[in-house]
Design an enzyme around this catalytic site. Structure first.
Site, PDB file in Angstrom:
ATOM      1  N   CYS A   1      32.525  36.423  60.152  1.00 45.22           N
ATOM      2  CA  CYS A   1      33.323  38.113  59.900  1.00 45.22           C
ATOM      3  C   CYS A   1      33.420  38.661  60.838  1.00 45.22           C
ATOM      4  O   CYS A   1      34.224  39.604  61.257  1.00 45.22           O
ATOM      5  CB  CYS A   1      32.803  38.931  58.222  1.00 45.22           C
TER       6      CYS A   1
ATOM      7  N   CYS B   1      28.697  38.720  56.449  1.00 45.31           N
ATOM      8  CA  CYS B   1      29.330  37.667  57.038  1.00 45.31           C
ATOM      9  C   CYS B   1      29.100  37.203  58.277  1.00 45.31           C
ATOM     10  O   CYS B   1      29.670  38.319  59.252  1.00 45.31           O
ATOM     11  CB  CYS B   1      29.656  36.939  56.573  1.00 45.31           C
TER      12      CYS B   1
ATOM     13  N   CYS C   1      62.202  52.223  26.837  1.00 50.27           N
ATOM     14  CA  CYS C   1      61.812  52.601  28.932  1.00 50.27           C
ATOM     15  C   CYS C   1      61.760  51.742  29.024  1.00 50.27           C
ATOM     16  O   CYS C   1      60.826  50.176  28.927  1.00 50.27           O
ATOM     17  CB  CYS C   1      60.450  53.145  27.885  1.00 50.27           C
TER      18      CYS C   1
ATOM     19  N   CYS D   1      57.998  50.391  30.228  1.00 52.63           N
ATOM     20  CA  CYS D   1      57.608  49.265  29.623  1.00 52.63           C
ATOM     21  C   CYS D   1      58.577  47.746  29.693  1.00 52.63           C
ATOM     22  O   CYS D   1      57.295  47.017  29.403  1.00 52.63           O
ATOM     23  CB  CYS D   1      57.803  49.977  27.689  1.00 52.63           C
TER      24      CYS D   1
END
Ligand SMILES: *[C@@H]1O[C@H](CO)[C@@H](O)[C@H](O)[C@H]1NC(C)=O
Length: 441
Positions: free
Chosen positions: A58, A55, A191, A194
């Site tokens: 960009c 682009c 845990c 988790c």
């Protein structure tokens, strides 16, 4: 002279084409792998540019972006995502054009669009003012600086309703016999990792369910009470995530543990498991309406008359279309084709005739708008057209007549070369020989 290209120079050039930034810049390259840990989990203010290497805007921004990054080093983090390569990351942040710059401030889950100028001065000014409000927010306790990190949790912790609970008894019947793809988390209630994963998993489950119409499922097994599964799958650490697909051995999920990472992986699995799209000839109205109404976009190809290309030429066009249909499978677009002149009303409503054949149009039937392929009808030309479409760009026009046009019922193509219209109907004995030579050719 420019014609002398030394090894090192040509190397740099090749790198520059692939990516606008390199590790020698102060611009931090972001990818789906490091985005969560670098940006989302970070306490810093981040300015992130989503770009595409091809682009022009960009490319023009690159040197100012680097300058700003160097000036802001140690103060504000400046990153860049090649959103052409990492479309999922761009998609996640609703990037619709390039470059898109987002400011990740105190709430990392709610980045703000950067609206300022594109010079290094303007970027630095905007960064400093965003920094000031971030610091003031912290000072005022309005948004504690941890809230960004926990925002996702607060937002997502609402419900675990889409995480399917599995156990020793229902696992085989539910998962192993299923045609769907399953991502299964084995956890232990005590845990910590988790617990951190839980809200991300729950939020991902909801999003994945919506986006894949339930074809990819997220589930959880309490490994401390389901010993049969734990031992069968050799679960040692928690959480362990495994991916189950019918008839295959489970594989380990090794991606990140944010909602975004999980969703990205799930959508990849979805597109891998989806059958390749069909490419149908438009031989009656229901083929067109179904293809266009069941999909966000329908891509219509109008191929040259069979007498112009023969079967071989037509098949090579169909092959190119199918290849790209497969490449853009994840988009779940619909694909149809017709022969030049066979569906004239359709061509007229898309203004196709004027561009010659083969031609391609993409219709959004909800908006009754279409875009036309302007480049070449080649793999590359079509790919560029589709890539623009996939970012929701490209110029569109309203479908002529404001509705899908009348479609004629046709015999499907028989796969053969065409035949010139038979001429043996003309009985030469009816033609007076004198007539020949009178006509001027
Ligand atoms: C349209 O053509 C398809 C493919 O041959 C066929 O399956 C379908 O029944 C047809 N629909 C109508 C309404 O004729």
């Amino acid at each position: 002279m420019k014609r002398f290209v030394f090894g090192a120079v040509s190397c740099t050039f090749i790198l520059a084409v692939n990516s606008l930034y390199s590790s020698s810049d102060d611009v931090i390259e972001l990818t789906p792998t490091n985005f969560n840990s670098e940006v989302i989990q970070s306490d810093s203010l981040w300015l992130v540019e989503f770009y595409a290497p091809w682009c022009g805007h960009c490319q023009r921004l690159t040197s100012d972006w680097k300058k700003a990054a160097t000036a802001l080093k140690g103060v504000v983090k400046v990153g860049a995502v090649d959103a052409d390569k990492h479309q999922s990351l761009g998609g996640q942040y609703g990037v619709g054009g390039f470059p898109t710059i987002k400011v990740f401030g105190s709430n990392k889950n709610k980045p703000e669009d950067y609206q300022g100028g594109r010079t290094s001065d303007a970027i630095v000014d905007a960064a400093l003012s965003a920094l000031q409000s971030l610091v003031k927010d912290r000072l005022g306790g309005r948004r504690g600086y941890d809230s960004g990190r926990q925002g996702g949790r607060e937002n997502g912790a609402g419900s675990k309703k889409d995480v399917i609970e599995l156990n020793d008894d229902n696992f085989d019947k539910t998962v192993l016999n299923s045609d769907d793809v399953w991502l299964v988390e084995f956890f232990a209630p005590w845990c910590g990792h988790c617990k951190n994963l839980e809200p991300e998993w729950a939020a991902a489950a909801t999003e994945v369910k919506e986006q894949t119409k339930g074809k990819i499922k997220l589930a959880a097994v309490d490994a401390t009470v389901n010993q049969m599964l734990t031992s069968r799958y050799g679960i040692r650490g928690f959480p362990t995530i495994k991916i189950f697909q019918k008839g295959e051995d489970p594989i380990d999920y090794d991606g990140g543990r944010s909602k975004a990472d999980i969703v990205t992986r799930a959508l990849d699995l979805f597109s891998e498991s989806a059958p390749p799209p069909e490419l149908l000839e438009i031989i009656n109205e229901s083929i067109l309406t179904k293809t266009c109404e069941d999909h966000q976009l329908c891509i219509i190809s109008v191929l040259p008359h069979i007498l112009d290309t023969g079967a071989a030429g037509r098949n090579s066009y169909l092959e190119v279309i199918l290849k790209l249909a497969d490449k853009y499978k994840k988009k779940m677009w619909g694909w149809v084709w017709t022969e030049a002149g066979a569906q004239l009303d359709l061509e007229k409503s898309l203004g196709i005739g004027g561009f010659g054949y083969p031609a391609m149009a993409a219709i959004n039937s909800r908006k009754m708008k279409f875009a036309l392929l302007k480049g070449s009808f080649s793999e590359q030309g079509i790919n560029e057209f589709l890539r623009e479409l996939s970012f929701g760009r490209g110029s569109t026009s309203p479908v002529g007549g404001g509705a899908l046009p009348k479609i004629y019922i046709l015999e499907p193509w028989d796969g053969k070369d065409g035949e010139l219209p038979a001429e043996d109907d003309i009985d030469l004995s009816d033609v007076e020989l004198d007539d020949f030579g009178k006509d001027e050719l």
